[in-house]
Design a protein around this motif. Structure first.
Motif, mmCIF file in Angstrom:
data_model
loop_
_atom_site.group_PDB
_atom_site.id
_atom_site.type_symbol
_atom_site.label_atom_id
_atom_site.label_comp_id
_atom_site.label_asym_id
_atom_site.label_seq_id
_atom_site.Cartn_x
_atom_site.Cartn_y
_atom_site.Cartn_z
ATOM 1 N N GLU A 125 42.217 -20.945 16.487
ATOM 2 C CA GLU A 125 41.896 -19.512 16.532
ATOM 3 C C GLU A 125 40.964 -19.093 15.389
ATOM 4 O O GLU A 125 40.060 -18.288 15.562
ATOM 5 N N GLU A 126 41.220 -19.666 14.219
ATOM 6 C CA GLU A 126 40.377 -19.301 13.062
ATOM 7 C C GLU A 126 38.940 -19.773 13.273
ATOM 8 O O GLU A 126 37.987 -19.102 12.893
ATOM 9 N N GLY B 27 46.708 -27.518 21.307
ATOM 10 C CA GLY B 27 47.584 -28.665 21.030
ATOM 11 C C GLY B 27 46.769 -29.866 20.575
ATOM 12 O O GLY B 27 47.063 -30.506 19.557
ATOM 13 N N VAL B 28 45.692 -30.166 21.319
ATOM 14 C CA VAL B 28 44.836 -31.309 20.968
ATOM 15 C C VAL B 28 44.161 -31.024 19.619
ATOM 16 O O VAL B 28 44.104 -31.887 18.735
ATOM 17 N N TYR B 29 43.706 -29.795 19.441
ATOM 18 C CA TYR B 29 43.025 -29.409 18.195
ATOM 19 C C TYR B 29 43.933 -29.653 16.995
ATOM 20 O O TYR B 29 43.536 -30.264 15.996
ATOM 21 N N GLY B 30 45.164 -29.168 17.134
ATOM 22 C CA GLY B 30 46.118 -29.313 16.031
ATOM 23 C C GLY B 30 46.384 -30.772 15.697
ATOM 24 O O GLY B 30 46.613 -31.126 14.540
ATOM 25 N N LYS B 31 46.329 -31.636 16.730
ATOM 26 C CA LYS B 31 46.607 -33.055 16.503
ATOM 27 C C LYS B 31 45.440 -33.772 15.831
ATOM 28 O O LYS B 31 45.641 -34.662 15.011
ATOM 29 N N VAL B 32 44.208 -33.424 16.223
ATOM 30 C CA VAL B 32 43.079 -34.216 15.723
ATOM 31 C C VAL B 32 42.370 -33.606 14.522
ATOM 32 O O VAL B 32 41.766 -34.309 13.720
ATOM 33 N N HIS B 33 42.444 -32.286 14.425
ATOM 34 C CA HIS B 33 41.701 -31.620 13.360
ATOM 35 C C HIS B 33 42.641 -31.423 12.185
ATOM 36 O O HIS B 33 43.838 -31.331 12.362
ATOM 37 N N SER B 34 42.075 -31.338 11.003
ATOM 38 C CA SER B 34 42.971 -31.139 9.877
ATOM 39 C C SER B 34 42.299 -30.261 8.859
ATOM 40 O O SER B 34 41.166 -29.844 9.031
ATOM 41 N N GLY B 35 42.975 -30.037 7.782
ATOM 42 C CA GLY B 35 42.375 -29.251 6.708
ATOM 43 C C GLY B 35 43.027 -27.889 6.649
ATOM 44 O O GLY B 35 43.743 -27.491 7.556
ATOM 45 N N PRO B 36 42.761 -27.180 5.589
ATOM 46 C CA PRO B 36 43.416 -25.893 5.382
ATOM 47 C C PRO B 36 43.145 -24.892 6.495
ATOM 48 O O PRO B 36 43.906 -23.980 6.705
ATOM 49 N N LYS B 37 42.042 -25.082 7.217
ATOM 50 C CA LYS B 37 41.744 -24.128 8.283
ATOM 51 C C LYS B 37 41.859 -24.823 9.629
ATOM 52 O O LYS B 37 40.951 -24.784 10.451
ATOM 53 N N ALA B 38 43.011 -25.442 9.832
ATOM 54 C CA ALA B 38 43.140 -26.293 11.007
ATOM 55 C C ALA B 38 43.319 -25.523 12.304
ATOM 56 O O ALA B 38 43.238 -26.097 13.368
ATOM 57 N N GLN B 39 43.539 -24.243 12.230
ATOM 58 C CA GLN B 39 43.859 -23.547 13.465
ATOM 59 C C GLN B 39 42.624 -23.237 14.304
ATOM 60 O O GLN B 39 41.623 -22.710 13.825
ATOM 61 N N LEU C 289 37.491 -20.203 16.136
ATOM 62 C CA LEU C 289 36.867 -19.360 17.162
ATOM 63 C C LEU C 289 36.470 -18.009 16.573
ATOM 64 O O LEU C 289 35.423 -17.454 16.899
ATOM 65 N N SER C 290 37.322 -17.503 15.697
ATOM 66 C CA SER C 290 37.025 -16.209 15.089
ATOM 67 C C SER C 290 35.746 -16.304 14.246
ATOM 68 O O SER C 290 34.926 -15.387 14.216
ATOM 69 N N LEU C 291 35.561 -17.438 13.596
ATOM 70 C CA LEU C 291 34.346 -17.649 12.803
ATOM 71 C C LEU C 291 33.108 -17.721 13.710
ATOM 72 O O LEU C 291 32.063 -17.134 13.415
ATOM 73 N N ILE C 292 33.256 -18.423 14.833
ATOM 74 C CA ILE C 292 32.125 -18.537 15.771
ATOM 75 C C ILE C 292 31.762 -17.137 16.297
ATOM 76 O O ILE C 292 30.589 -16.759 16.351
ATOM 77 N N ARG C 293 32.799 -16.351 16.623
ATOM 78 C CA ARG C 293 32.530 -14.980 17.121
ATOM 79 C C ARG C 293 31.863 -14.128 16.043
ATOM 80 O O ARG C 293 30.968 -13.330 16.326
ATOM 81 N N HIS C 294 32.318 -14.310 14.808
ATOM 82 C CA HIS C 294 31.724 -13.577 13.677
ATOM 83 C C HIS C 294 30.220 -13.890 13.594
ATOM 84 O O HIS C 294 29.386 -12.992 13.432
ATOM 85 N N CYS C 295 29.883 -15.164 13.707
ATOM 86 C CA CYS C 295 28.473 -15.575 13.617
ATOM 87 C C CYS C 295 27.666 -14.946 14.741
ATOM 88 O O CYS C 295 26.542 -14.486 14.532
ATOM 89 N N ARG C 296 28.255 -14.929 15.911
ATOM 90 C CA ARG C 296 27.560 -14.339 17.063
ATOM 91 C C ARG C 296 27.286 -12.854 16.803
ATOM 92 O O ARG C 296 26.215 -12.341 17.095
ATOM 93 N N LYS C 297 28.294 -12.200 16.231
ATOM 94 C CA LYS C 297 28.142 -10.768 15.944
ATOM 95 C C LYS C 297 27.049 -10.516 14.899
ATOM 96 O O LYS C 297 26.315 -9.537 14.963
ATOM 97 N N LEU C 298 26.960 -11.423 13.929
ATOM 98 C CA LEU C 298 25.919 -11.269 12.917
ATOM 99 C C LEU C 298 24.522 -11.381 13.526
ATOM 100 O O LEU C 298 23.552 -10.895 12.960
ATOM 101 N N GLY C 299 24.448 -12.038 14.691
ATOM 102 C CA GLY C 299 23.157 -12.172 15.364
ATOM 103 C C GLY C 299 22.666 -13.605 15.467
ATOM 104 O O GLY C 299 21.608 -13.867 16.017
ATOM 105 N N TYR C 300 23.449 -14.543 14.912
ATOM 106 C CA TYR C 300 23.055 -15.958 14.963
ATOM 107 C C TYR C 300 22.920 -16.451 16.409
ATOM 108 O O TYR C 300 23.674 -16.019 17.291
ATOM 109 N N ILE C 301 22.021 -17.395 16.607
ATOM 110 C CA ILE C 301 22.009 -18.194 17.822
ATOM 111 C C ILE C 301 23.187 -19.148 17.660
ATOM 112 O O ILE C 301 23.249 -19.874 16.659
#
Ligand code: 5AD
Length: 426
Positions: free
Chosen positions: A265-266, A251-263, A268-280
């Motif tokens: 979940e998206e 709810g807070v995220y939706g209110k303060v963040h904006s842009g085409p990828k405002a969700q 978080l999915s990107l952060i998880r993707h990076c972790r899977k790739l092996g990034y710190i």
């Protein structure tokens, strides 16, 4: 000048190199094929450069005495105080014994006041010393563009704001990084910008490759770019990402963040993707956003843990007058310190950052953060002519400081606390 000390490779096991630092052993991913007897710099758990003995030995000689002196001072400053009585003391005891804390216990810690708060901060600092000794990561950050396609309501470089924009060309970015590594001694660099599509995935990857080849660990902090872009940067040699989820509350995220990828979940999915790739993964949130309560901050901590972040980045909200949140109050220093200390109790081996925003919130922010369980800092290396334009929030203390001055101040602070500005790896 040196922000990391070389280790001597004393063994290898598959892709892992075992390095010795004055008798302490650490492991790092051996991407450069270092062999026993060689000297290498490791950062964030990766071997980032091999150096000839003729270069490493004098650095180690210079450090030897200081290394043990600093350790002794840190040992004194991080001695654990008396544990408070009652159920609060039990929560602290549980964390010190290595048990996982639940949401209710985390809230209890974040809400600590008075003597309980003092006990929390002390426990966090002693746990930091126990788990990670006195090493403190000092990363250099280069803010290479303040263009941003987003319009997050808290951020001073949001697309619609009327600030003067700048963008560094790849040559200038790599040149700044080269000076940082070759002349100033940095071994870990964060390359940060707004979400600026002027830089294609290919260009970002090329910058990462060139900076990596200088012998530095490269962290990319470029926002919600495509998963493919993060893969390209990984393939080019970037090994860290700094990408906050900003708040765990959708709810807070939706209110303060904006842009085409405002969700959320998206993101978080990107952060998880990076972790899977092996990034710190370095991630975390802003404390003090509108509508965010203690429960939400506890959820931020739990989310950071569940994302498997190696580096935790929690900083205060600082109002920027030219944003829609310009009137929203900033949080208390104590709130942020409790957040850092609680993070340490939840994840004893995390690298926990003192953010520039904390330094902006309070002149003692850095020192107090380091004494509350944090063990990571950044030094701003953005060229002077651009620096004040990277105004995500106003009043950054390093805006008018030369790099040499920032380095000298940082080292003075670290030495006064018995900390060694090194990163001995995971
Ligand atoms: N106060 C504190 N932090 C901010 N950021 C952006 N705007 C602000 C603000 N007003 C943080 C975001 C972003 C990081 C680069 O800066 O968390 O991820």
């Amino acid at each position: 000048m040196c922000y990391a000390i070389p280790g001597k490779v004393v063994g290898t096991r598959g892709r892992i190199a075992v390095l010795d630092y004055f008798g302490e052993r650490r492991e790092a991913v051996n991407e450069l094929g270092a062999v026993s007897g060689e000297y290498a710099y490791a950062q964030g758990g990766f071997v980032v450069d091999k150096v000839p003995a003729s270069q490493a030995v004098p650095v180690l000689e210079e450090w030897k005495g200081r290394f043990f002196q600093l350790k002794e001072l840190d040992g004194k400053l991080s001695a654990i105080g008396e544990r408070p009585e009652g159920e609060f003391g039990e929560v602290i005891g549980k964390a010190l014994e290595g048990a996982a804390l639940d949401r209710g216990e985390i809230i209890r810690l974040i809400e600590a006041e008075g003597m309980e708060m003092d006990a929390l901060l002390k426990a966090a600092n002693s746990l930091r010393a126990r788990e990670l000794k006195n090493s403190c990561c000092v990363h250099g950050i280069i803010e290479f563009s303040n263009y941003c396609r987003n319009a997050c309501s808290y951020c001073g470089i949001r697309g619609p704001s009327g600030i003067r924009r700048y963008r560094m060309e790849p040559e200038e970015i790599v040149g700044t990084a080269e000076r940082a590594v070759r002349e100033l001694g940095f071994r870990a660099l964060v390359l940060q910008s707004g979400e600026d599509y002027y830089y294609s995935g290919e260009i970002l990857a090329d910058i990462a490759r060139r900076v990596r080849s200088l012998g530095a660990l490269v962290f990319m902090s470029v926002g919600s770019r495509d998963k493919e872009t993060y893969r390209e940067m990984w393939d080019a040699g970037a090994r860290g990402v700094l990408l906050r989820f900003e708040t765990s509350d959708p709810g807070v995220y939706g209110k303060v963040h904006s842009g085409p990828k405002a969700q959320l979940e998206e993101r978080l999915s990107l952060i998880r993707h990076c972790r899977k790739l092996g990034y710190i993964v370095a991630t975390g949130s802003i404390a003090g956003l509108p509508g965010q309560g203690t429960g939400s901050l506890a959820d931020d901590i739990l989310l950071t843990r569940s994302l498997g972040a190696e580096m935790w980045s929690f900083g205060p909200f600082i109002p920027h007058p030219e944003t829609p949140r310009g009137e929203h109050p900033k949080p208390e220093l104590s709130t942020v310190l409790k957040l850092l200390a609680t993070s340490r109790l939840v994840q004893p081996d995390a690298k926990i950052l003192v953010t520039t925003a904390l330094e902006t919130l309070h002149p003692e922010g850095r020192r107090r953060g380091l004494l509350a369980g944090a063990n990571s800092l950044m030094i701003n290396l953005t060229p002077a002519q651009h620096r004040s334009k990277y105004s995500i929030y106003p009043g950054r203390p390093d805006n008018h400081k030369g790099v040499e001055e920032s380095i000298a101040e940082t080292l003075k602070l670290l030495y006064s606390l018995g900390r060694a500005p090194t990163d001995l790896g995971a």
